[in-house]
Write a protein that holds these residues in place. Structure first.
Motif, PDB file in Angstrom:
ATOM      1  N   PRO A  61       0.798  -1.539   0.024  1.00 55.59           N
ATOM      2  CA  PRO A  61       0.234  -0.107  -0.163  1.00 55.59           C
ATOM      3  C   PRO A  61       0.963   1.537   0.287  1.00 55.59           C
ATOM      4  CG  PRO A  61      -1.513  -1.710   1.483  1.00 55.59           C
ATOM      5  CD  PRO A  61       0.249  -2.231   0.976  1.00 55.59           C
ATOM      6  N   THR A  62       0.356   2.052  -0.955  1.00 61.15           N
ATOM      7  CA  THR A  62       1.511   3.178  -1.428  1.00 61.15           C
ATOM      8  C   THR A  62       0.440   4.614  -1.477  1.00 61.15           C
ATOM      9  OG1 THR A  62       3.383   1.555  -2.152  1.00 61.15           O
ATOM     10  CG2 THR A  62       3.384   3.787  -2.453  1.00 61.15           C
ATOM     11  N   HIS A  63       0.928   5.800  -2.082  1.00 63.76           N
ATOM     12  CA  HIS A  63      -0.108   6.545  -1.863  1.00 63.76           C
ATOM     13  C   HIS A  63       0.670   7.353  -3.081  1.00 63.76           C
ATOM     14  CE1 HIS A  63      -2.425  10.618  -0.535  1.00 63.76           C
ATOM     15  NE2 HIS A  63      -2.566  10.110  -1.635  1.00 63.76           N
ATOM     16  N   TYR A  64       0.234   7.600  -4.310  1.00 64.71           N
ATOM     17  CA  TYR A  64       0.978   8.640  -4.891  1.00 64.71           C
ATOM     18  C   TYR A  64       0.353   9.897  -5.176  1.00 64.71           C
ATOM     19  CZ  TYR A  64       2.724   4.343  -6.261  1.00 64.71           C
ATOM     20  OH  TYR A  64       2.923   2.783  -5.989  1.00 64.71           O
ATOM     21  N   ASP A  75       5.952  19.170 -16.587  1.00 61.83           N
ATOM     22  CA  ASP A  75       5.011  17.731 -17.139  1.00 61.83           C
ATOM     23  C   ASP A  75       5.181  16.946 -18.688  1.00 61.83           C
ATOM     24  OD1 ASP A  75       2.466  17.072 -18.860  1.00 61.83           O
ATOM     25  OD2 ASP A  75       1.477  19.126 -18.806  1.00 61.83           O
ATOM     26  N   PRO A  76       5.201  16.107 -18.571  1.00 57.90           N
ATOM     27  CA  PRO A  76       5.467  15.506 -19.532  1.00 57.90           C
ATOM     28  C   PRO A  76       4.648  15.458 -21.009  1.00 57.90           C
ATOM     29  CG  PRO A  76       5.125  13.866 -18.492  1.00 57.90           C
ATOM     30  CD  PRO A  76       4.791  15.312 -17.582  1.00 57.90           C
ATOM     31  N   GLU A  77       3.562  16.156 -20.633  1.00 57.55           N
ATOM     32  CA  GLU A  77       2.564  16.001 -21.459  1.00 57.55           C
ATOM     33  C   GLU A  77       1.799  14.462 -21.723  1.00 57.55           C
ATOM     34  OE1 GLU A  77       0.757  17.867 -23.397  1.00 57.55           O
ATOM     35  OE2 GLU A  77       1.194  20.015 -22.394  1.00 57.55           O
ATOM     36  N   GLN A  78       1.472  13.769 -21.144  1.00 58.54           N
ATOM     37  CA  GLN A  78       1.931  11.791 -21.369  1.00 58.54           C
ATOM     38  C   GLN A  78       0.034  11.908 -21.084  1.00 58.54           C
ATOM     39  OE1 GLN A  78       4.610   9.966 -18.638  1.00 58.54           O
ATOM     40  NE2 GLN A  78       5.921  10.316 -20.643  1.00 58.54           N
ATOM     41  N   TYR A  79      -0.798  10.760 -21.318  1.00 59.13           N
ATOM     42  CA  TYR A  79      -1.659  10.123 -20.727  1.00 59.13           C
ATOM     43  C   TYR A  79      -0.903   8.929 -20.276  1.00 59.13           C
ATOM     44  CZ  TYR A  79      -4.705  12.531 -23.292  1.00 59.13           C
ATOM     45  OH  TYR A  79      -5.350  14.308 -23.910  1.00 59.13           O
ATOM     46  N   GLN A  80      -1.835   8.582 -18.785  1.00 58.86           N
ATOM     47  CA  GLN A  80      -1.381   7.943 -17.993  1.00 58.86           C
ATOM     48  C   GLN A  80      -2.207   6.571 -17.082  1.00 58.86           C
ATOM     49  OE1 GLN A  80       0.388  10.004 -14.930  1.00 58.86           O
ATOM     50  NE2 GLN A  80       1.990  10.460 -16.207  1.00 58.86           N
ATOM     51  N   LEU A  81      -1.887   5.487 -18.503  1.00 55.72           N
ATOM     52  CA  LEU A  81      -3.056   4.458 -18.802  1.00 55.72           C
ATOM     53  C   LEU A  81      -2.896   3.123 -17.707  1.00 55.72           C
ATOM     54  CD1 LEU A  81      -5.776   2.641 -19.872  1.00 55.72           C
ATOM     55  CD2 LEU A  81      -3.965   1.531 -20.229  1.00 55.72           C
ATOM     56  N   THR A  82      -4.273   2.964 -16.663  1.00 52.10           N
ATOM     57  CA  THR A  82      -3.364   1.892 -15.573  1.00 52.10           C
ATOM     58  C   THR A  82      -4.554   1.004 -15.921  1.00 52.10           C
ATOM     59  OG1 THR A  82      -2.354   3.526 -13.919  1.00 52.10           O
ATOM     60  CG2 THR A  82      -2.900   1.162 -12.885  1.00 52.10           C
ATOM     61  N   LEU A  83      -3.751  -0.036 -15.704  1.00 55.78           N
ATOM     62  CA  LEU A  83      -4.480  -1.755 -15.859  1.00 55.78           C
ATOM     63  C   LEU A  83      -4.541  -2.597 -14.529  1.00 55.78           C
ATOM     64  CD1 LEU A  83      -6.460  -4.051 -16.699  1.00 55.78           C
ATOM     65  CD2 LEU A  83      -4.440  -5.012 -17.460  1.00 55.78           C
ATOM     66  N   LEU A  84      -5.819  -2.627 -13.154  1.00 51.66           N
ATOM     67  CA  LEU A  84      -5.383  -2.202 -12.087  1.00 51.66           C
ATOM     68  C   LEU A  84      -5.427  -4.492 -12.364  1.00 51.66           C
ATOM     69  CD1 LEU A  84      -4.903  -2.629  -9.119  1.00 51.66           C
ATOM     70  CD2 LEU A  84      -7.354  -1.489  -8.979  1.00 51.66           C
ATOM     71  N   LEU A  85      -4.560  -5.443 -11.513  1.00 51.60           N
ATOM     72  CA  LEU A  85      -4.661  -6.580 -11.034  1.00 51.60           C
ATOM     73  C   LEU A  85      -5.591  -6.636 -10.628  1.00 51.60           C
ATOM     74  CD1 LEU A  85      -1.784  -7.239 -14.429  1.00 51.60           C
ATOM     75  CD2 LEU A  85      -4.145  -7.090 -14.504  1.00 51.60           C
ATOM     76  N   ASP A  86      -4.405  -6.511  -9.167  1.00 55.45           N
ATOM     77  CA  ASP A  86      -4.874  -6.868  -8.196  1.00 55.45           C
ATOM     78  C   ASP A  86      -5.341  -5.559  -6.857  1.00 55.45           C
ATOM     79  OD1 ASP A  86      -5.390  -9.057  -5.704  1.00 55.45           O
ATOM     80  OD2 ASP A  86      -3.906  -9.916  -5.763  1.00 55.45           O
ATOM     81  N   GLY A  87      -6.113  -5.309  -5.855  1.00 54.13           N
ATOM     82  CA  GLY A  87      -6.216  -4.985  -4.952  1.00 54.13           C
ATOM     83  C   GLY A  87      -7.253  -3.690  -5.119  1.00 54.13           C
ATOM     84  N   GLU A  88      -7.396  -3.112  -4.517  1.00 55.97           N
ATOM     85  CA  GLU A  88      -7.837  -1.657  -4.785  1.00 55.97           C
ATOM     86  C   GLU A  88      -7.444  -0.087  -4.648  1.00 55.97           C
ATOM     87  OE1 GLU A  88     -11.655  -1.617  -2.913  1.00 55.97           O
ATOM     88  OE2 GLU A  88     -12.668  -3.880  -3.615  1.00 55.97           O
ATOM     89  N   LEU A  89      -7.704   0.491  -5.818  1.00 53.76           N
ATOM     90  CA  LEU A  89      -7.039   2.259  -5.478  1.00 53.76           C
ATOM     91  C   LEU A  89      -7.952   3.061  -5.511  1.00 53.76           C
ATOM     92  CD1 LEU A  89      -4.399   1.961  -8.298  1.00 53.76           C
ATOM     93  CD2 LEU A  89      -4.296   1.655  -5.800  1.00 53.76           C
ATOM     94  N   SER A 118      -3.828   3.303  -2.132  1.00 51.07           N
ATOM     95  CA  SER A 118      -4.130   2.288  -2.139  1.00 51.07           C
ATOM     96  C   SER A 118      -5.321   2.229  -0.843  1.00 51.07           C
ATOM     97  CB  SER A 118      -3.275   1.705  -2.271  1.00 51.07           C
ATOM     98  OG  SER A 118      -1.869   1.281  -2.453  1.00 51.07           O
ATOM     99  N   VAL A 119      -6.495   1.567  -0.931  1.00 54.69           N
ATOM    100  CA  VAL A 119      -7.600   1.626  -0.173  1.00 54.69           C
ATOM    101  C   VAL A 119      -6.904   0.949   1.385  1.00 54.69           C
ATOM    102  CG1 VAL A 119     -10.171   0.946  -0.019  1.00 54.69           C
ATOM    103  CG2 VAL A 119      -9.039   1.574  -2.293  1.00 54.69           C
ATOM    104  N   ASP A 120      -7.884   0.968   1.725  1.00 55.33           N
ATOM    105  CA  ASP A 120      -7.169   0.542   3.407  1.00 55.33           C
ATOM    106  C   ASP A 120      -8.807   0.005   4.124  1.00 55.33           C
ATOM    107  OD1 ASP A 120      -6.366  -0.024   5.910  1.00 55.33           O
ATOM    108  OD2 ASP A 120      -5.969   1.627   6.564  1.00 55.33           O
ATOM    109  N   ASP A 121      -8.384  -1.206   3.747  1.00 55.42           N
ATOM    110  CA  ASP A 121      -9.791  -1.979   4.453  1.00 55.42           C
ATOM    111  C   ASP A 121      -9.072  -3.048   5.831  1.00 55.42           C
ATOM    112  OD1 ASP A 121      -8.280  -3.116   3.423  1.00 55.42           O
ATOM    113  OD2 ASP A 121      -9.848  -4.297   1.741  1.00 55.42           O
ATOM    114  N   GLY A 122      -7.978  -2.486   6.194  1.00 54.45           N
ATOM    115  CA  GLY A 122      -7.730  -2.614   7.890  1.00 54.45           C
ATOM    116  C   GLY A 122      -7.306  -4.624   7.306  1.00 54.45           C
TER     117      GLY A 122
END
Length: 324
Positions: A61-64, A75-89, A118-122
């Motif tokens: 668990p980390t905070h960005y 600003d790098p002038e990018q789009y940043q795509l993320t595919l989440l595979l496990d966990g919750e954000l 990261s979602v903190d659900d205990g």
């Protein structure tokens, strides 16, 4: 092999979080904090694919956070795509707040602040996903159109989203066997699939270039064939109808992308290869050859034997005996 691998276990414990933060700041400038900075764990593969960068990663668990001040500074002038595979954000971006779950896709604009945590659900959960950084100029949509989808979670389980998600997962799995010379071509495919996915969620297919639409259609056709190899009714007219294209256009796609191999020939070859794997599998030694043939879309024994011999130069019985 494509890319370089970062493993926190390769770094002294007291330096792991700092190394992780320094590595990510180079690709996705942001403030990074974690309650696990003293016992930090993460893995990431940075995969440069021409102008596109893919980065399969796992982390505790980390905070960005990317502030407005950081945007103004660089600003790098990018789009940043993320595919989440496990966990919750939890994501705050472009005026929206979303909870992202496994197999969700979401897009962030480097020109706007974001807060991703990261979602903190205990429960202690490792987050796993694949990130893609793509220059804005590679996508055929003006910023005001892309703004409509920023910060939202979209399913990667169906449609073009599933094709994009499966391709990104495959990149990670095959990274060790891919060659650096493959990288630019793979980057082109990623950018094309991302454009096709955006066109679908924006309902703006007309904005795609003919080449991007063609690549997306071809990827969809290949995925459809692989899913339906066991169906004896799988044939070019069925494939064309499922993709709302003409039969002549389907054949033209194959001439361009498969060096002249026809649709029927590809289906037959993939079926025979699948049957060959089953015939060589010791655990299936007791399964009758006819059962395996039917399982791979060959209801007639004579058709199966003829197709099998054309690929392997042996009858199915001879092939099984030779391999077992």
């Amino acid at each position: 092999m494509i890319g370089t691998m970062f493993r926190s276990d390769d770094v002294p414990a007291e330096d792991r979080f700092d190394h992780w933060r320094e590595m990510l700041v180079q690709t996705r400038p942001s403030e990074i904090v974690s309650s696990h900075d003293t016992d930090f764990w993460a893995e990431c593969r940075l995969m440069p694919l021409g102008p596109v960068t893919a980065s399969p990663m796992s982390f505790v668990p980390t905070h960005y956070r990317r502030s407005a001040q950081m945007v103004r500074r660089f600003d790098p002038e990018q789009y940043q795509l993320t595919l989440l595979l496990d966990g919750e954000l939890d994501l705050d971006h472009a005026g929206r707040t979303e909870t992202l779950r496994p197999r969700d896709l979401h897009l962030v604009d480097s020109s706007r602040p974001f807060d991703l945590r990261s979602v903190d659900d205990g429960r202690f959960r490792v987050v796993k996903g694949v990130g893609v950084d793509v220059p804005k100029v590679l996508l055929p949509f003006p910023p005001h159109r892309v703004r409509d989808v920023l910060g939202q979670g979209f399913s990667g389980r169906e449609g073009v989203g599933a094709l994009l998600a499966d391709f990104l997962v495959g990149l990670d799995r095959q990274a060790e066997t891919l060659q650096p010379s493959d990288a630019p071509r793979l980057g082109t495919v990623v950018a094309g699939l991302l454009s096709a996915w955006l066109a679908q969620v924006l309902d703006a297919e007309a904005a795609l270039s003919p080449e991007s639409r063609q690549r997306a259609t071809m990827e969809s056709v290949k995925a459809f064939i692989l899913r339906n190899l066991h169906d004896p009714e799988l044939a070019p007219p069925v494939i064309a109808a499922a993709h709302h294209i003409s039969l002549s256009y389907l054949h033209r796609l194959f001439q361009q992308h498969f060096q002249g191999e026809t649709v029927a020939a590809l289906i037959r070859r993939l079926r025979v290869k699948g049957a060959g794997r089953d015939l060589a599998d010791p655990s299936l030694h007791g399964t009758p050859i006819h059962t395996i043939a039917v399982r791979w879309g060959f209801p007639r024994a004579s058709d199966f034997t003829r197709a099998f011999r054309s690929v392997y130069g042996l009858s199915p019985t001879e092939f099984r005996l030779q391999n077992l």
